[in-house]
Design a protein around this motif. Structure first.
Motif, PDB file in Angstrom:
ATOM      1  N   GLY A 123       8.832  11.140   6.128  1.00 45.56           N
ATOM      2  CA  GLY A 123       8.433  10.007   6.911  1.00 45.56           C
ATOM      3  C   GLY A 123       8.868   8.825   5.742  1.00 45.56           C
ATOM      4  O   GLY A 123       9.542   9.239   4.627  1.00 45.56           O
ATOM      5  N   SER A 124       8.542   7.576   5.943  1.00 46.17           N
ATOM      6  CA  SER A 124       9.068   6.526   4.944  1.00 46.17           C
ATOM      7  C   SER A 124       8.157   6.654   3.792  1.00 46.17           C
ATOM      8  O   SER A 124       7.078   7.005   3.627  1.00 46.17           O
ATOM      9  N   PHE A 125       9.035   6.252   2.672  1.00 44.70           N
ATOM     10  CA  PHE A 125       8.156   6.177   1.406  1.00 44.70           C
ATOM     11  C   PHE A 125       6.941   5.251   1.263  1.00 44.70           C
ATOM     12  O   PHE A 125       6.037   5.740   0.790  1.00 44.70           O
ATOM     13  N   ASN A 126       7.008   4.111   2.006  1.00 47.02           N
ATOM     14  CA  ASN A 126       5.768   3.194   2.092  1.00 47.02           C
ATOM     15  C   ASN A 126       4.536   4.017   2.662  1.00 47.02           C
ATOM     16  O   ASN A 126       3.520   3.645   2.222  1.00 47.02           O
ATOM     17  N   ASP A 127       4.751   4.435   3.656  1.00 58.49           N
ATOM     18  CA  ASP A 127       3.846   5.267   4.380  1.00 58.49           C
ATOM     19  C   ASP A 127       3.259   6.344   3.457  1.00 58.49           C
ATOM     20  O   ASP A 127       2.007   6.648   3.190  1.00 58.49           O
ATOM     21  N   GLY A 128       4.220   7.074   2.731  1.00 60.88           N
ATOM     22  CA  GLY A 128       3.858   8.071   1.867  1.00 60.88           C
ATOM     23  C   GLY A 128       2.996   7.751   0.622  1.00 60.88           C
ATOM     24  O   GLY A 128       2.081   8.420   0.152  1.00 60.88           O
ATOM     25  N   TRP A 129       3.429   6.562  -0.008  1.00 59.51           N
ATOM     26  CA  TRP A 129       2.781   5.747  -0.939  1.00 59.51           C
ATOM     27  C   TRP A 129       1.238   5.743  -0.494  1.00 59.51           C
ATOM     28  O   TRP A 129       0.248   6.023  -1.113  1.00 59.51           O
ATOM     29  N   THR A 130       1.154   5.123   0.361  1.00 59.86           N
ATOM     30  CA  THR A 130      -0.241   4.674   1.039  1.00 59.86           C
ATOM     31  C   THR A 130      -0.982   5.986   1.228  1.00 59.86           C
ATOM     32  O   THR A 130      -2.362   6.173   0.840  1.00 59.86           O
ATOM     33  N   ARG A 131      -0.541   7.027   1.903  1.00 65.82           N
ATOM     34  CA  ARG A 131      -1.185   8.173   2.162  1.00 65.82           C
ATOM     35  C   ARG A 131      -1.473   8.937   0.806  1.00 65.82           C
ATOM     36  O   ARG A 131      -2.767   9.172   0.653  1.00 65.82           O
ATOM     37  N   THR A 132      -0.594   9.055  -0.197  1.00 69.48           N
ATOM     38  CA  THR A 132      -1.005   9.589  -1.578  1.00 69.48           C
ATOM     39  C   THR A 132      -1.940   8.790  -2.234  1.00 69.48           C
ATOM     40  O   THR A 132      -2.728   9.464  -3.005  1.00 69.48           O
ATOM     41  N   LEU A 161      -2.098  -1.759  -3.547  1.00 71.77           N
ATOM     42  CA  LEU A 161      -1.003  -2.215  -4.750  1.00 71.77           C
ATOM     43  C   LEU A 161      -1.240  -1.361  -5.987  1.00 71.77           C
ATOM     44  O   LEU A 161      -2.481  -0.961  -6.378  1.00 71.77           O
ATOM     45  N   PRO A 162      -0.136  -0.811  -6.829  1.00 75.02           N
ATOM     46  CA  PRO A 162      -0.229  -0.376  -7.906  1.00 75.02           C
ATOM     47  C   PRO A 162      -1.271  -1.189  -9.002  1.00 75.02           C
ATOM     48  O   PRO A 162      -0.919  -2.638  -8.817  1.00 75.02           O
ATOM     49  N   ASP A 163      -1.444  -0.786  -9.719  1.00 75.09           N
ATOM     50  CA  ASP A 163      -2.370  -1.346 -10.695  1.00 75.09           C
ATOM     51  C   ASP A 163      -1.333  -1.992 -12.075  1.00 75.09           C
ATOM     52  O   ASP A 163      -1.564  -3.034 -12.576  1.00 75.09           O
ATOM     53  N   VAL A 164      -0.316  -1.225 -12.145  1.00 71.76           N
ATOM     54  CA  VAL A 164       0.857  -1.452 -12.935  1.00 71.76           C
ATOM     55  C   VAL A 164       2.030  -1.269 -12.247  1.00 71.76           C
ATOM     56  O   VAL A 164       2.091  -0.178 -11.518  1.00 71.76           O
ATOM     57  N   ILE A 165       3.078  -2.127 -12.206  1.00 69.17           N
ATOM     58  CA  ILE A 165       4.333  -2.099 -11.577  1.00 69.17           C
ATOM     59  C   ILE A 165       5.391  -1.226 -12.615  1.00 69.17           C
ATOM     60  O   ILE A 165       5.466  -1.559 -13.790  1.00 69.17           O
TER      61      ILE A 165
END
Length: 572
Positions: A173-182, A221-225
């Motif tokens: 699936g999309s990375f953005n959705d994968g980011w949120t899930r992880t 949101l990440p704590d560090v970009i």
């Protein structure tokens, strides 16, 4: 080698760099001269924290490089692979560099680390095995880390690496959705350790805007970009990338995040000291918190600062040694064409330390603001390290010139003839007769490794900064402390004067350790927060480099009472 190498070849020249080293596609200037690097000692940029002194897979084990090899480089941080890693990076035949295995070595060197979670997979690009597999891997990694109650200095989970070309959108699936899930999975197990990302291979406006919008809207949101800077000769784009990212934050109403570049320098240019200097200069100038040398070659060599055969220093090593010696504040440098540099001023010893290079021929370094030295004459030393690559040991840098110069209007102009565009040079300026002390005695808290605390500016603090909010003592993830890397001329007992502030109205305490068991330091009340007084304690130090920890909380310490801020320590 990692597949992305094919993207990086953009230059046109082929430059031989000494025995056994050649750089193909390196971006270097044509023959030029008559250029000037300007240094203004009166203009402070930030405290000296060795922003660029980090590495990806830079530490291979608990003994490679040894702690004694790392300490003189004053490393800031590393990115290391996941606990239980099976990753075979860049031609390796067996996994290495497990973040749990190397963690104590990194901590003993006064550094911190990100944990790269997808490097649990054996190959690169990563071979996605499905969400059940990934979530099981993530859960095990986080639990493995939580079991290490002795290990501090893990300051970020990197959820994925270079998703712009390694994320399997078709299967996952999309990375953005994968980011949120992880993200939500990690936070369900560990709600303390920062999460960093999104870690693309290059900075792209549209991708970052899309990611940050999604992360804001899903409260992930990440704590560090984090992003990577890996293209040949692309250092001049870094300030544009930072400005663009800050504009995205503002447009989305997001509080500014700190920026980490946990891979920098291209495959083609990794072994050219002057190219690393360009990156170093822009990271210091444009506000990165930390930056890590890329891993193109053998792991555990601090990304080419040591040779593989014998762990001897390479040419680039000496530039990072000069960089490690920067104390006090980073001051303003203004490049011209390909000449660039980083400079610092240490008011306690009255030393101006400038690292510069990047072009050929006869050039000049103009230094202003030298009224701070209070001397009409200054000693000036220029030293160089060659562009000889990672396979050639350089046992010591070369002294180019030593002279005494008159200061006029707070300025001097230092000519440097016959410069090599691949080499890097150091310019040291002190009052005539040398620095005020033979060895470093004053260590500012803001120059130290600050863990779970924050640096603040103040006119009442020495050097203009101090460390406060040293408040955490719950566990190894949230413990607050400051680690000072000190270098003393002989083994023995030293008096350590601590400049501190304690606005609680009652006596507070910190734990003090110098490599052994903790003792306790007491801080009597001061006139208020940011109002500093001093107390003396005795510390036993070995000859050379030591780490001195002052802690509100730390493993093997029950925790301090009350609260205190730290300005500096002075050894005598």
């Amino acid at each position: 080698m990692r597949t992305r190498m094919s993207r990086a070849v953009t230059g046109l020249s082929v430059l031989a760099l000494g025995v056994g080293a050649a750089v193909v596609g390196a971006t270097l200037p044509a023959q030029a001269e008559g250029l000037t690097l300007s240094v203004d000692v009166s203009q402070t940029v930030r405290p000296a924290t060795q922003v660029a002194a980090g590495g990806l897979y830079g530490v291979g084990s608990d003994t490679q490089p040894t702690t004694d090899m790392l300490l003189p480089l004053n490393p800031t941080s590393f990115t290391q692979p996941a606990p239980g890693t099976t990753h075979l990076g860049n031609g390796a035949t067996e996994p290495c560099c497990d973040s749990m295995d190397v963690g104590q070595n990194i901590t003993r060197a006064g550094a911190q680390q990100f944990i790269r979670m997808p490097d649990i997979y054996p190959t690169f690009p990563y071979d996605w095995q499905g969400w059940d597999d990934w979530e099981a891997k993530v859960t095990k990694q986080v639990n493995d880390r939580l079991e290490r109650t002795d290990l501090t200095n893990v300051h970020g989970w990197e959820l994925w690496n270079e998703p712009d070309w390694t994320w399997d959108t078709e299967e996952a699936g999309s990375f953005n959705d994968g980011w949120t899930r992880t993200y939500n999975l990690v936070r369900s197990i560990d709600d303390v350790t920062p999460i960093v990302g999104p870690s693309p291979s290059v900075y792209r406006h549209d991708d970052m805007l899309d990611f940050m919008t999604h992360a804001r809207d899903t409260n992930t949101l990440p704590d560090v970009i984090v992003w990577h800077e890996l293209d040949d000769g692309n250092w001049n784009a870094f300030d544009d990338h930072v400005a663009d990212y800050r504009a995205i934050e503002e447009s989305l109403g997001i509080e500014p995040r700190e920026i980490a570049i946990n891979e920098y320098n291209s495959f083609n240019e990794m072994d050219i000291p002057s190219v690393a200097l360009h990156w170093m200069s822009v990271f210091e100038r444009h506000g990165a918190r930390e930056a890590h040398r890329a891993y193109w070659f053998e792991a555990g060599t601090f990304d080419g600062l040591f040779t593989v055969d014998g762990n001897r220093p390479t040419a680039s090593y000496w530039m990072y040694r000069w960089y490690a010696d920067m104390t006090g504040n980073i001051v303003q440098t203004t490049p011209e064409s390909w000449i660039d540099g980083v400079a610092s001023y240490d008011s306690s010893r009255q030393i101006v330390n400038t690292i510069f290079g990047g072009d050929w021929g006869d050039n000049t370094v103009d230094v202003s603001g030298l009224e701070a030295l209070g001397s009409q004459q200054v000693d000036v030393t220029v030293t160089s390290t060659p562009g000889s690559g990672r396979n050639t040991a350089v046992e010591a840098p070369t002294v180019v010139s030593e002279t005494t110069m008159d200061v006029s209007g707070g300025q001097i102009s230092v000519p440097v003839d016959d410069m090599d565009a691949t080499a890097v040079y150091q310019l040291l300026i002190t009052p005539a007769g040398g620095p005020t002390t033979d060895w470093q005695q004053v260590y500012e808290a803001e120059n130290a490794t600050v863990v779970n605390a924050n640096t603040f500016g103040s006119d009442s603090a020495s050097n203009g900064y101090y460390v406060g909010q040293i408040d955490g003592d719950a566990d190894m993830r949230s413990d607050s402390f400051v680690d000072f890397t000190v270098n003393v001329p002989a083994a023995g007992d030293y008096t350590m004067t601590i400049d501190y502030a304690n606005g609680t109205g009652a006596t507070s305490t910190h734990g003090l350790a110098t490599g052994g068991a903790f003792t306790e330091v007491s801080y009597e009340p001061t006139a208020g927060w940011g109002q500093f007084e001093s107390t003396d304690v005795t510390v036993s130090l070995r000859e050379g480099y030591n780490i001195i920890r002052l802690a509100k909380g730390a493993p093997n310490f029950d925790g301090g009472t009350g609260y205190a801020e730290l300005d500096r320590i002075t050894l005598s």
